[in-house]
Scaffold this active site. Structure first.
Site, PDB file in Angstrom:
ATOM      1  NE  ARG A  58      18.848  -2.961  -4.642  1.00 53.19           N
ATOM      2  CZ  ARG A  58      19.785  -3.607  -3.921  1.00 53.19           C
ATOM      3  NH1 ARG A  58      19.608  -3.827  -2.637  1.00 53.19           N
ATOM      4  NH2 ARG A  58      20.887  -4.030  -4.502  1.00 53.19           N
ATOM      5  CE1 TYR A 111      -5.888  -0.148   1.879  1.00 51.90           C
ATOM      6  CE2 TYR A 111      -3.780  -1.274   2.026  1.00 51.90           C
ATOM      7  CZ  TYR A 111      -4.734  -0.608   1.280  1.00 51.90           C
ATOM      8  OH  TYR A 111      -4.499  -0.384  -0.050  1.00 51.90           O
ATOM      9  CG  ASP A 182      -1.799   2.092   8.274  1.00 51.01           C
ATOM     10  OD1 ASP A 182      -1.758   3.320   8.039  1.00 51.01           O
ATOM     11  OD2 ASP A 182      -1.968   1.233   7.391  1.00 51.01           O
ATOM     12  CE  LYS A 207      -4.389   5.029  -0.201  1.00 51.88           C
ATOM     13  NZ  LYS A 207      -4.531   4.024   0.836  1.00 51.88           N
TER      14      LYS A 207
HETATM   15  C1  LIG Z   1      -3.792   2.712   0.982  1.00 51.67           C
HETATM   16  C2  LIG Z   1      -3.445   2.250   2.342  1.00 51.67           C
HETATM   17  C3  LIG Z   1      -2.289   1.513   2.580  1.00 51.67           C
HETATM   18  C4  LIG Z   1      -1.395   1.029   1.468  1.00 51.67           C
HETATM   19  O1  LIG Z   1      -0.718   2.057   0.837  1.00 51.67           O
HETATM   20  P1  LIG Z   1      -0.243   1.946  -0.689  1.00 51.67           P
HETATM   21  O2  LIG Z   1       0.545   3.203  -0.855  1.00 51.67           O
HETATM   22  O3  LIG Z   1      -1.484   1.877  -1.514  1.00 51.67           O
HETATM   23  O4  LIG Z   1       0.579   0.715  -0.812  1.00 51.67           O
HETATM   24  C5  LIG Z   1      -1.990   1.180   3.882  1.00 51.67           C
HETATM   25  N1  LIG Z   1      -2.776   1.532   4.908  1.00 51.67           N
HETATM   26  C6  LIG Z   1      -3.909   2.228   4.728  1.00 51.67           C
HETATM   27  C7  LIG Z   1      -4.745   2.592   5.902  1.00 51.67           C
HETATM   28  C8  LIG Z   1      -4.294   2.607   3.432  1.00 51.67           C
HETATM   29  O5  LIG Z   1      -5.436   3.259   3.241  1.00 51.67           O
END
Ligand SMILES: *Cc1c(COP(=O)(O)O)cnc(C)c1O
Length: 378
Positions: A58, A111, A182, A207
């Site tokens: 963890r 987001y 982000d 992504k």
């Molecule tokens: C998908 C996404 C997230 C969240 O990520 P997860 O892996 O789905 O929790 C955060 N920021 C952006 C810009 C995203 O497209």
């Protein structure tokens, strides 16, 4: 696209271990929950520096650590923490930075679930505002005495507008406000937020980093001091840990990140230019077409392949009809994988002309022909 050659090498291959013996090209998966020690004193020492040592998975795990070290290098941070999802990483930054009475300022389109989490935090007396005016002066005015965190996306979600990141960081730094960006859209190969003055970079690795729509993960990259605090305050206690197998898949996905991004950029631009010239398209939301060129040049080394456009109608049935006529784009959430995807925020009763495409690796000609057919049939 201009990629740092050392970044490309770091994605493609692991460092050759010293000693000259045979070395695996792919690291082992440490599929273990705990690490046992030769004597009790060593365990006690391990627990005292658990942010560095492998004690319990963890906390630190060597397979997860391999991907964390790679991300930290690519983003030019001291360290990284990998999470079970991007939202796990985002939540950890919120929990580690904010307390009751604090305020968060979100700059640019954010987001959706990030904002939903901020709304949830209102019950713990954490407030927030959204600033969609990207003029740094507007950001300065929106910062309150109780603002503790400025949260940025650049390019922003859905409309992909580029923010003057260094200007916002300078304003926040003068007020002693922590900044977080982000960086999921650009990945550390195309934008280096820490070099632009940002304190903390967060990612969904689900992504582009993973890149094959086969894993869910996230990451935080920042300074050594912040990593240590985040590790003890939130990572170890929230339990949103990245699993060793997921980390291994992520490392494997990242080996082709530079090659994938090159095609995502090229084909994304070809599709965006086709759409920009099409009479049924009201606007294309791609940072190469709608961004301030000098900002784009200073902050981005290239473009990924996710962008939006506005149809000439916001009537739900017509937007849905267009999406349903597409044959080469899968209909689904998420983006950044090898397959092309289409999504819209339009809902019955809540019209929107916006459509988002994630351009995959099928080839631009095929995708353009599909879009052309779907547009002319409506
Ligand atoms: C998908 C996404 C997230 C969240 O990520 P997860 O892996 O789905 O929790 C955060 N920021 C952006 C810009 C995203 O497209």
């Amino acid at each position: 696209m201009w990629l740092d050659p050392d970044d490309v090498a770091a994605c493609v291959a692991d460092p050759i271990p010293p000693g000259g013996g045979p070395a695996p090209t792919s690291p082992p998966v440490y599929q273990t929950s705990l690490f046992s020690f030769a004597d009790f004193g060593s365990l006690v020492a391990g627990l005292e520096s658990e942010h560095e040592q492998t004690v319990y998975s963890r906390g630190r795990n060597p397979t997860v650590r391999a991907v964390e070290d790679r991300l930290a290098y690519l983003e030019r941070g001291d360290g990284a923490l990998c999470f079970g999802s991007g939202m796990g990483a985002i939540a950890a930054v919120f929990y580690g930075t904010l307390k009751a009475g604090d305020h968060v300022l979100f700059v640019n389109q954010t987001y959706g679930p990030t904002l939903q989490l901020a709304r949830y935090l209102e019950r713990f007396d954490v407030r927030h505002d959204v600033c969609l005016d990207l003029d740094p002066e507007a950001v300065r005015r929106a910062i309150r005495p109780e603002t503790k965190l400025v949260w940025m996306e650049s390019p922003g979600s859905m409309t992909f507008r580029v923010l003057d990141v260094p200007a916002v960081c300078e304003i926040a730094a003068k007020r002693g406000v922590t900044t977080c960006l982000d960086n999921s859209w650009a990945t550390p190969l195309l934008q280096k937020p820490l070099e632009l003055g940002v304190d903390i970079a967060v990612h969904t690795a689900t992504k582009y980093l993973g890149g094959h729509s086969d894993l869910v993960a996230g990451a935080v990259v920042t300074s050594a001091g912040r990593i240590e605090r985040l590790f003890y305050d939130t990572y170890l206690l929230s339990g949103a840990t990245c699993a060793p197998w997921t980390a291994w898949l992520l490392l494997r996905g990242m080996r082709t990140l530079p090659a994938r991004l090159a095609q995502h950029e090229r084909d994304g631009l070809l599709v965006a230019e086709f759409l920009a010239a099409h009479p049924r398209i009201a606007a294309v939301h791609h940072p190469a077409l709608n961004g301030d060129p000098s900002l784009v040049e200073r902050q981005l080394r290239g473009f990924s392949g996710t962008f939006g456009f506005s149809l000439d109608t916001d009537e739900f049935s017509r937007v849905a009809g267009f999406i349903d006529r597409l044959e080469r784009f899968r209909i689904g959430v998420s983006w950044g994988g090898v397959e092309s995807l289409v999504l819209s925020p339009a809902r019955p009763g809540s019209p929107s002309p916006l459509v988002r495409l994630s351009i995959g690796l099928e080839g631009a000609d095929l995708l353009i022909a599909d879009l052309d057919r779907a547009l002319s049939a409506s």
